[in-house]
Scaffold this motif. Structure first.
Motif, PDB file in Angstrom:
ATOM      1  N   ASP A 109     -48.714  -9.247  13.109  1.00  0.00           N
ATOM      2  CA  ASP A 109     -47.368  -8.687  13.206  1.00  0.00           C
ATOM      3  C   ASP A 109     -47.034  -7.911  11.930  1.00  0.00           C
ATOM      4  OD1 ASP A 109     -44.705  -8.176  13.727  1.00  0.00           O
ATOM      5  OD2 ASP A 109     -44.166 -10.266  14.077  1.00  0.00           O
ATOM      6  N   TYR A 110     -46.910  -6.591  12.063  1.00  0.00           N
ATOM      7  CA  TYR A 110     -46.564  -5.720  10.937  1.00  0.00           C
ATOM      8  C   TYR A 110     -45.067  -5.421  11.000  1.00  0.00           C
ATOM      9  CZ  TYR A 110     -51.578  -5.044  10.490  1.00  0.00           C
ATOM     10  OH  TYR A 110     -52.927  -5.255  10.321  1.00  0.00           O
ATOM     11  N   TRP A 111     -44.274  -6.249  10.335  1.00  0.00           N
ATOM     12  CA  TRP A 111     -42.825  -6.089  10.296  1.00  0.00           C
ATOM     13  C   TRP A 111     -42.408  -5.877   8.847  1.00  0.00           C
ATOM     14  CZ3 TRP A 111     -40.486  -9.902   7.355  1.00  0.00           C
ATOM     15  CH2 TRP A 111     -41.255 -11.045   7.119  1.00  0.00           C
ATOM     16  N   SER A 112     -41.230  -5.373   8.659  1.00  0.00           N
ATOM     17  CA  SER A 112     -40.723  -5.102   7.312  1.00  0.00           C
ATOM     18  C   SER A 112     -39.920  -6.293   6.803  1.00  0.00           C
ATOM     19  CB  SER A 112     -39.830  -3.864   7.324  1.00  0.00           C
ATOM     20  OG  SER A 112     -39.125  -3.770   6.093  1.00  0.00           O
ATOM     21  N   PRO A 113     -40.420  -6.981   5.766  1.00  0.00           N
ATOM     22  CA  PRO A 113     -39.636  -8.093   5.225  1.00  0.00           C
ATOM     23  C   PRO A 113     -38.309  -7.635   4.626  1.00  0.00           C
ATOM     24  CG  PRO A 113     -41.584  -7.690   3.876  1.00  0.00           C
ATOM     25  CD  PRO A 113     -41.698  -6.811   5.082  1.00  0.00           C
ATOM     26  N   LEU A 114     -38.257  -6.418   4.120  1.00  0.00           N
ATOM     27  CA  LEU A 114     -36.992  -5.916   3.567  1.00  0.00           C
ATOM     28  C   LEU A 114     -35.960  -5.706   4.675  1.00  0.00           C
ATOM     29  CD1 LEU A 114     -38.315  -3.368   0.931  1.00  0.00           C
ATOM     30  CD2 LEU A 114     -37.386  -5.663   0.528  1.00  0.00           C
ATOM     31  N   SER A 115     -36.384  -5.107   5.779  1.00  0.00           N
ATOM     32  CA  SER A 115     -35.457  -4.896   6.900  1.00  0.00           C
ATOM     33  C   SER A 115     -35.000  -6.224   7.487  1.00  0.00           C
ATOM     34  CB  SER A 115     -36.125  -4.060   7.990  1.00  0.00           C
ATOM     35  OG  SER A 115     -36.395  -2.770   7.517  1.00  0.00           O
ATOM     36  N   ALA A 116     -35.937  -7.163   7.637  1.00  0.00           N
ATOM     37  CA  ALA A 116     -35.579  -8.470   8.195  1.00  0.00           C
ATOM     38  C   ALA A 116     -34.618  -9.212   7.276  1.00  0.00           C
ATOM     39  CB  ALA A 116     -36.842  -9.294   8.439  1.00  0.00           C
ATOM     40  N   ALA A 117     -34.869  -9.185   5.967  1.00  0.00           N
ATOM     41  CA  ALA A 117     -33.988  -9.866   5.015  1.00  0.00           C
ATOM     42  C   ALA A 117     -32.610  -9.203   4.980  1.00  0.00           C
ATOM     43  CB  ALA A 117     -34.618  -9.880   3.620  1.00  0.00           C
ATOM     44  N   ALA A 118     -32.586  -7.889   5.054  1.00  0.00           N
ATOM     45  CA  ALA A 118     -31.295  -7.194   5.079  1.00  0.00           C
ATOM     46  C   ALA A 118     -30.519  -7.584   6.336  1.00  0.00           C
ATOM     47  CB  ALA A 118     -31.506  -5.683   5.015  1.00  0.00           C
ATOM     48  N   ALA A 119     -31.204  -7.647   7.478  1.00  0.00           N
ATOM     49  CA  ALA A 119     -30.548  -8.023   8.736  1.00  0.00           C
ATOM     50  C   ALA A 119     -30.040  -9.452   8.682  1.00  0.00           C
ATOM     51  CB  ALA A 119     -31.517  -7.853   9.903  1.00  0.00           C
ATOM     52  N   ALA A 120     -30.799 -10.334   8.032  1.00  0.00           N
ATOM     53  CA  ALA A 120     -30.433 -11.750   7.975  1.00  0.00           C
ATOM     54  C   ALA A 120     -29.430 -12.052   6.866  1.00  0.00           C
ATOM     55  CB  ALA A 120     -31.688 -12.596   7.779  1.00  0.00           C
ATOM     56  N   GLY A 121     -29.119 -11.068   6.044  1.00  0.00           N
ATOM     57  CA  GLY A 121     -28.203 -11.302   4.929  1.00  0.00           C
ATOM     58  C   GLY A 121     -28.849 -12.052   3.783  1.00  0.00           C
ATOM     59  N   THR A 122     -30.185 -12.005   3.689  1.00  0.00           N
ATOM     60  CA  THR A 122     -30.910 -12.747   2.658  1.00  0.00           C
ATOM     61  C   THR A 122     -31.698 -11.836   1.726  1.00  0.00           C
ATOM     62  OG1 THR A 122     -32.804 -13.071   4.133  1.00  0.00           O
ATOM     63  CG2 THR A 122     -31.106 -14.801   4.126  1.00  0.00           C
ATOM     64  N   LEU A 123     -31.334 -10.567   1.672  1.00  0.00           N
ATOM     65  CA  LEU A 123     -32.077  -9.613   0.855  1.00  0.00           C
ATOM     66  C   LEU A 123     -32.059 -10.004  -0.626  1.00  0.00           C
ATOM     67  CD1 LEU A 123     -33.760  -7.068   0.796  1.00  0.00           C
ATOM     68  CD2 LEU A 123     -31.651  -5.728   0.677  1.00  0.00           C
ATOM     69  N   ALA A 124     -30.919 -10.430  -1.137  1.00  0.00           N
ATOM     70  CA  ALA A 124     -30.844 -10.822  -2.552  1.00  0.00           C
ATOM     71  C   ALA A 124     -31.796 -11.982  -2.846  1.00  0.00           C
ATOM     72  CB  ALA A 124     -29.408 -11.194  -2.927  1.00  0.00           C
ATOM     73  N   GLY A 125     -31.870 -12.952  -1.949  1.00  0.00           N
ATOM     74  CA  GLY A 125     -32.783 -14.077  -2.132  1.00  0.00           C
ATOM     75  C   GLY A 125     -34.237 -13.647  -2.102  1.00  0.00           C
ATOM     76  N   LEU A 126     -34.579 -12.701  -1.219  1.00  0.00           N
ATOM     77  CA  LEU A 126     -35.948 -12.196  -1.166  1.00  0.00           C
ATOM     78  C   LEU A 126     -36.298 -11.488  -2.465  1.00  0.00           C
ATOM     79  CD1 LEU A 126     -38.624 -11.530   0.228  1.00  0.00           C
ATOM     80  CD2 LEU A 126     -37.501  -9.522   1.223  1.00  0.00           C
ATOM     81  N   ILE A 127     -35.419 -10.642  -2.939  1.00  0.00           N
ATOM     82  CA  ILE A 127     -35.675  -9.928  -4.194  1.00  0.00           C
ATOM     83  C   ILE A 127     -35.807 -10.912  -5.338  1.00  0.00           C
ATOM     84  CG2 ILE A 127     -34.663  -8.335  -5.879  1.00  0.00           C
ATOM     85  CD1 ILE A 127     -33.526  -6.807  -3.392  1.00  0.00           C
ATOM     86  N   ASP A 128     -34.947 -11.916  -5.374  1.00  0.00           N
ATOM     87  CA  ASP A 128     -35.028 -12.935  -6.427  1.00  0.00           C
ATOM     88  C   ASP A 128     -36.368 -13.667  -6.379  1.00  0.00           C
ATOM     89  OD1 ASP A 128     -33.884 -14.622  -8.562  1.00  0.00           O
ATOM     90  OD2 ASP A 128     -33.926 -16.190  -7.009  1.00  0.00           O
ATOM     91  N   SER A 129     -36.828 -14.024  -5.190  1.00  0.00           N
ATOM     92  CA  SER A 129     -38.110 -14.747  -5.090  1.00  0.00           C
ATOM     93  C   SER A 129     -39.269 -13.861  -5.529  1.00  0.00           C
ATOM     94  CB  SER A 129     -38.332 -15.267  -3.667  1.00  0.00           C
ATOM     95  OG  SER A 129     -38.642 -14.215  -2.780  1.00  0.00           O
ATOM     96  N   LEU A 130     -39.188 -12.567  -5.271  1.00  0.00           N
ATOM     97  CA  LEU A 130     -40.246 -11.656  -5.703  1.00  0.00           C
ATOM     98  C   LEU A 130     -40.235 -11.476  -7.206  1.00  0.00           C
ATOM     99  CD1 LEU A 130     -39.920  -8.935  -2.933  1.00  0.00           C
ATOM    100  CD2 LEU A 130     -41.688 -10.699  -3.131  1.00  0.00           C
ATOM    101  N   GLU A 131     -39.037 -11.395  -7.795  1.00  0.00           N
ATOM    102  CA  GLU A 131     -38.950 -11.242  -9.247  1.00  0.00           C
ATOM    103  C   GLU A 131     -39.448 -12.476  -9.980  1.00  0.00           C
ATOM    104  OE1 GLU A 131     -34.842 -10.156  -9.682  1.00  0.00           O
ATOM    105  OE2 GLU A 131     -35.303  -8.013  -9.523  1.00  0.00           O
ATOM    106  N   ARG A 132     -39.153 -13.666  -9.441  1.00  0.00           N
ATOM    107  CA  ARG A 132     -39.632 -14.903 -10.075  1.00  0.00           C
ATOM    108  C   ARG A 132     -41.142 -15.016  -9.964  1.00  0.00           C
ATOM    109  NH1 ARG A 132     -36.522 -19.398  -7.335  1.00  0.00           N
ATOM    110  NH2 ARG A 132     -36.424 -17.791  -5.793  1.00  0.00           N
ATOM    111  N   LYS A 133     -41.710 -14.536  -8.874  1.00  0.00           N
ATOM    112  CA  LYS A 133     -43.174 -14.609  -8.672  1.00  0.00           C
ATOM    113  C   LYS A 133     -43.893 -13.753  -9.709  1.00  0.00           C
ATOM    114  CE  LYS A 133     -46.708 -14.001  -5.160  1.00  0.00           C
ATOM    115  NZ  LYS A 133     -46.983 -13.596  -3.802  1.00  0.00           N
ATOM    116  N   ASP A 134     -43.314 -12.615 -10.056  1.00  0.00           N
ATOM    117  CA  ASP A 134     -43.952 -11.708 -11.010  1.00  0.00           C
ATOM    118  C   ASP A 134     -43.764 -12.166 -12.453  1.00  0.00           C
ATOM    119  OD1 ASP A 134     -44.765 -10.155  -8.913  1.00  0.00           O
ATOM    120  OD2 ASP A 134     -43.100  -8.740  -9.089  1.00  0.00           O
ATOM    121  N   ALA A 135     -42.789 -13.034 -12.699  1.00  0.00           N
ATOM    122  CA  ALA A 135     -42.475 -13.439 -14.079  1.00  0.00           C
ATOM    123  C   ALA A 135     -43.535 -14.344 -14.659  1.00  0.00           C
ATOM    124  CB  ALA A 135     -41.124 -14.123 -14.122  1.00  0.00           C
TER     125      ALA A 135
END
Length: 135
Positions: A109-135
């Motif tokens: 399944d090739y879906w956009s996690p950004l679009s899904a997170a934006a639709a679910a109202g969880t985009l900020a949480g997704l971005i936060d989890s990505l930033e913590r992973k890179d730290a």
């Protein structure tokens, strides 16, 4: 499968998988799994989907055959509302689907996690989890 998704019968959707069938999400990000192994992992993953997304319609559906008789490429667009925010959403998917003995052996399944997170109202949480992973 789409009729079952629209009916929110997630157990019946999971039953479409072979016992050892795989679901892959190559673009998954954050806490989303990249691979589900076996029907029961798929079932657990789908169990709470209707509590997150209220899919109302498949607005577009195209099935493209491949040179393999057991595999198709499916393009589809789902519309509905996000349960948490009641906001409408429109999400596009491309799925490579392989069957064996009438059951799903591989669902890529090739879906956009950004679009899904934006639709679910969880985009900020997704971005936060990505930033913590890179730290």
């Amino acid at each position: 499968m789409i009729d079952l998704l629209l009916a929110k019968d997630m157990n019946a959707v999971a039953d479409l998988w072979a016992p050892d069938g795989i679901a892959e999400f190559p673009f998954a990000a954050g806490r989303s799994p990249r691979v589900l192994r076996g029907r029961e992992e798929v079932r657990a993953y789908l169990a709470h989907y209707p509590e997150l997304m209220d899919m109302k319609e498949v607005a577009a559906l195209t099935v493209r055959p491949t040179n393999r008789t057991d595999t198709v490429v499916v393009e589809w667009t789902a519309t509905g509302r996000t349960v948490a925010t009641s906001q409408p959403y429109l999400l596009d998917y491309i799925v490579v689907l392989t069957v064996r003995d009438g059951r799903i052996a591989l669902f890529r399944d090739y879906w956009s996690p950004l679009s899904a997170a934006a639709a679910a109202g969880t985009l900020a949480g997704l971005i936060d989890s990505l930033e913590r992973k890179d730290a």
